[in-house]
Design a protein around this motif. Structure first.
Motif, PDB file in Angstrom:
ATOM      1  N   THR A   1      -6.001  19.473  -0.296  1.00 26.19           N
ATOM      2  CA  THR A   1      -6.951  19.431  -1.026  1.00 26.19           C
ATOM      3  C   THR A   1      -7.679  21.110  -1.219  1.00 26.19           C
ATOM      4  O   THR A   1      -7.088  21.899  -0.514  1.00 26.19           O
ATOM      5  CB  THR A   1      -8.039  18.631  -0.089  1.00 26.19           C
ATOM      6  OG1 THR A   1      -8.323  19.297   0.934  1.00 26.19           O
ATOM      7  CG2 THR A   1      -7.722  17.280   0.178  1.00 26.19           C
TER       8      THR A   1
ATOM      9  N   ALA B   1      -6.041   8.870   0.167  1.00 28.03           N
ATOM     10  CA  ALA B   1      -7.147   8.003  -0.302  1.00 28.03           C
ATOM     11  C   ALA B   1      -6.682   6.389  -0.306  1.00 28.03           C
ATOM     12  O   ALA B   1      -7.203   5.535  -0.049  1.00 28.03           O
ATOM     13  CB  ALA B   1      -7.306   8.184  -1.859  1.00 28.03           C
TER      14      ALA B   1
ATOM     15  N   LEU C   1     -10.342   4.619  -6.660  1.00 27.94           N
ATOM     16  CA  LEU C   1      -9.557   3.624  -6.200  1.00 27.94           C
ATOM     17  C   LEU C   1     -10.115   2.343  -5.984  1.00 27.94           C
ATOM     18  O   LEU C   1      -9.815   1.344  -6.380  1.00 27.94           O
ATOM     19  CB  LEU C   1      -8.892   4.124  -4.858  1.00 27.94           C
ATOM     20  CG  LEU C   1      -7.720   3.432  -4.627  1.00 27.94           C
ATOM     21  CD1 LEU C   1      -6.567   2.938  -5.514  1.00 27.94           C
ATOM     22  CD2 LEU C   1      -6.964   3.821  -3.144  1.00 27.94           C
TER      23      LEU C   1
ATOM     24  N   LYS D   1      -4.527  11.695  -3.165  1.00 25.68           N
ATOM     25  CA  LYS D   1      -4.400  10.663  -3.664  1.00 25.68           C
ATOM     26  C   LYS D   1      -3.676   9.812  -2.361  1.00 25.68           C
ATOM     27  O   LYS D   1      -3.813   8.512  -2.154  1.00 25.68           O
ATOM     28  CB  LYS D   1      -3.630  10.271  -4.793  1.00 25.68           C
ATOM     29  CG  LYS D   1      -3.199   9.038  -5.420  1.00 25.68           C
ATOM     30  CD  LYS D   1      -4.575   8.089  -5.617  1.00 25.68           C
ATOM     31  CE  LYS D   1      -4.095   6.875  -6.418  1.00 25.68           C
ATOM     32  NZ  LYS D   1      -3.229   5.855  -5.628  1.00 25.68           N
TER      33      LYS D   1
ATOM     34  N   TYR E   1     -12.966  11.759  -4.156  1.00 26.33           N
ATOM     35  CA  TYR E   1     -12.928  11.508  -5.624  1.00 26.33           C
ATOM     36  C   TYR E   1     -11.831  10.540  -6.002  1.00 26.33           C
ATOM     37  O   TYR E   1     -12.275   9.665  -6.543  1.00 26.33           O
ATOM     38  CB  TYR E   1     -12.559  12.997  -6.323  1.00 26.33           C
ATOM     39  CG  TYR E   1     -12.097  12.739  -7.641  1.00 26.33           C
ATOM     40  CD1 TYR E   1     -13.301  12.416  -8.884  1.00 26.33           C
ATOM     41  CD2 TYR E   1     -10.946  12.846  -8.273  1.00 26.33           C
ATOM     42  CE1 TYR E   1     -13.101  12.534 -10.067  1.00 26.33           C
ATOM     43  CE2 TYR E   1     -10.633  12.596  -9.559  1.00 26.33           C
ATOM     44  CZ  TYR E   1     -11.476  12.458 -10.583  1.00 26.33           C
ATOM     45  OH  TYR E   1     -11.105  11.941 -11.980  1.00 26.33           O
ATOM     46  N   GLU E   2     -10.517  10.652  -5.241  1.00 26.29           N
ATOM     47  CA  GLU E   2      -9.736   9.530  -5.643  1.00 26.29           C
ATOM     48  C   GLU E   2     -10.055   8.458  -5.027  1.00 26.29           C
ATOM     49  O   GLU E   2      -9.679   7.231  -5.567  1.00 26.29           O
ATOM     50  CB  GLU E   2      -8.303  10.224  -4.746  1.00 26.29           C
ATOM     51  CG  GLU E   2      -7.886  11.459  -5.455  1.00 26.29           C
ATOM     52  CD  GLU E   2      -7.280  11.281  -6.926  1.00 26.29           C
ATOM     53  OE1 GLU E   2      -6.966  10.175  -7.188  1.00 26.29           O
ATOM     54  OE2 GLU E   2      -6.907  12.349  -7.418  1.00 26.29           O
TER      55      GLU E   2
END
Length: 225
Positions: free
Chosen positions: A179, A199, A20, A196, A15-16
C-alpha cells in the motif's frame, strides 16, 4: 445484506474493501478525508468526507445513521496515520496527530455507532504487527506502532464491556501489504500481498469471524515488514 461502515477508504485496503462489500450487495458507509470517484459512483456506497482527527467532523456519521440506516452490522476501523521520524525528532504534535486518527478516532467512531449495533454486530480494528508486544519493531515508527498497540488494548476492553449485548470486538494485526502507507514506512520494499489480497481476507473475517472470536488479536502476517 448488511450495513457496513469502513474508515480509511480513499486508497489501499479500505478502498478495495468498500468496493468488495458493495459489489457483493452490502450497503457501505465509506468514511475518508478524500473520496475516490469509483466509490462515489457506486449505488451501494454512501461516502462521507470525514477527518477522524476532528471529532466535530464525526457528527456527519451520527446524522447519517439517525436519518438513514438505523442499524449497523459491522465497522472496520481501517483508517491510519503514520509519521516516520527518529524518536528524538518526533514531537508531541506528531504523536498527537497519529493518536487522534489511530486511537481517538477509533474510540469516537465506535462510541457514535454503539446505539446502532445489535447482537451479532462485529467491530473489526485493523492494527499492525508493530503493535504486537514482543514483535519485531522498526526505528522511526514510535508514534505509529505505539498507537497500534493502544487500539489492541482498547478492543480487548470493549469486547468485555459489551459482551452482554452480543457485540464482538476483534483486531487484525497486519504484516506487510503493498500500500501507499507501506511505501511511506519502508521505501522500496515490496510486500508479498496486495491491498486486494488483504481486503479479501478482511471481508470474510468481518462477516464470519465473530462466530469464532471475541476480544482476540489475530496476527495476519506472511512477512514483517
Amino acid at each position: 445484506m448488511k450495513n457496513i461502515i469502513i474508515s480509511g477508504t480513499s486508497r489501499g485496503i479500505g478502498y478495495e474493501l468498500a468496493l468488495l462489500f458493495a459489489n457483493e450487495g452490502h450497503q457501505v458507509l465509506a468514511i475518508s478525508r478524500k473520496t475516490p470517484q469509483a466509490l462515489l459512483e457506486h449505488k451501494n456506497i454512501t461516502c462521507l468526507s470525514v477527518d477522524l482527527a476532528e471529532e466535530n467532523d464525526l457528527k456527519k456519521v451520527s446524522d447519517f445513521l439517525s436519518s438513514t440506516w438505523k442499524k449497523v452490522d459491522a465497522i472496520v476501523h481501517n483508517a491510519g496515520a503514520l509519521v516516520l521520524k527518529p524518536f528524538a525528532e518526533t514531537t508531541s504534535a506528531d504523536f498527537e496527530r497519529v493518536y487522534k486518527v489511530n486511537v481517538f478516532g477509533v474510540a469516537s467512531l465506535t462510541r457514535i455507532v454503539l446505539p446502532y449495533l445489535n447482537p451479532g454486530s462485529h467491530v473489526v480494528t485493523i492494527s499492525s504487527m508493530g503493535g504486537i508486544q514482543g514483535s519485531m519493531k522498526f526505528a522511526g515508527l514510535s508514534a505509529y506502532s505505539s498507537s497500534k498497540g493502544a487500539v489492541i488494548t482498547l478492543s480487548e476492553l470493549l469486547s468485555e464491556e459489551f459482551k452482554e449485548r452480543g457485540i464482538s470486538f476483534n483486531v487484525l494485526a497486519l504484516g506487510s501489504v503493498q500500500t501507499e502507507m507501506l511505501a511511506e514506512a519502508f521505501p522500496g520494499y515490496e510486500a508479498p500481498l496486495s491491498a486486494k489480497d488483504m481486503a479479501d481476507y478482511i471481508f470474510d473475517f468481518t462477516l464470519k469471524g465473530n462466530k469464532f472470536y471475541n476480544g482476540k488479536v489475530l496476527q495476519v502476517s506472511s512477512s514483517t515488514p
